[in-house]
Design an enzyme around this catalytic site. Sequence first.
Site, PDB file in Angstrom:
ATOM      1  CG  ASP A  79       8.156  17.906   6.114  1.00  0.00           C
ATOM      2  OD1 ASP A  79       8.151  17.741   5.060  1.00  0.00           O
ATOM      3  OD2 ASP A  79       6.696  17.956   6.637  1.00  0.00           O
ATOM      4  CG  ASN A 126       7.717   7.573  -8.808  1.00  0.00           C
ATOM      5  OD1 ASN A 126       7.406   8.129 -10.116  1.00  0.00           O
ATOM      6  ND2 ASN A 126       6.460   7.607  -7.923  1.00  0.00           N
ATOM      7  N   GLY A 184       6.995   8.295   0.366  1.00  0.00           N
ATOM      8  CA  GLY A 184       7.909   8.941   0.866  1.00  0.00           C
ATOM      9  C   GLY A 184       8.100  10.408   0.562  1.00  0.00           C
ATOM     10  CG  ASP A 223       7.612  11.127  -5.921  1.00  0.00           C
ATOM     11  OD1 ASP A 223       7.705  12.607  -6.458  1.00  0.00           O
ATOM     12  OD2 ASP A 223       7.531  10.331  -6.620  1.00  0.00           O
ATOM     13  CB  SER A 281      18.364   6.046  -3.248  1.00  0.00           C
ATOM     14  OG  SER A 281      17.798   6.624  -4.625  1.00  0.00           O
TER      15      SER A 281
END
Length: 175
Positions: free
Chosen positions: A13, A27, A35, A37, A120
């Site tokens: 993590d 983003n 996710g 972010d 991504s």
Amino acid sequence: MWDWSKLSIVRGDITKQKADVIVNAANVSLLGGGGVDGAIHKAAGPELLKECKKFHGCPTGEARVTKAYNLNAEYIIHTPGPIWRGGFFDEESLLRKSYVSSLKKAIELKVKSIAFPSISTGGHKFPLDTASEIALNTISEFLNSEENEIENIYIVCKSEDTFNQYEESKRKLVG
């Protein structure tokens, strides 16, 4: 010559990773989301959102720096990676740019360690095999050509599949 022993691919993590800098696969709004972010925003605490609002967003491929607040790091480098649209919209170049922008910020901060997620490849659907090769090649090429104090680079993989793909891509590059 780039020393591959400086790079560790780890399963875990990213919000628990200890490093001077944690990279957020943000983003473009920089205001949190899903996710990586969302997890980073949640773990860092509400002060992160307040600081991110001051930027009024960040274009894909660029990077912004904030404090890390409740994370086990000094800084967070936020970089929006590209959304995969079949490879017809310069996605590979934009992904490289996300890594380079992040590394440039890390060098400016004179940090010794940096932890990257797999930028991504979650909700942005970038193909994992291509993304892992781009990430490792870009990191290697950039640090081979720039003066820097970075001693440890971590690629933090949330899933076993992501971990295995990065290990496979590293084997292909290193031989």
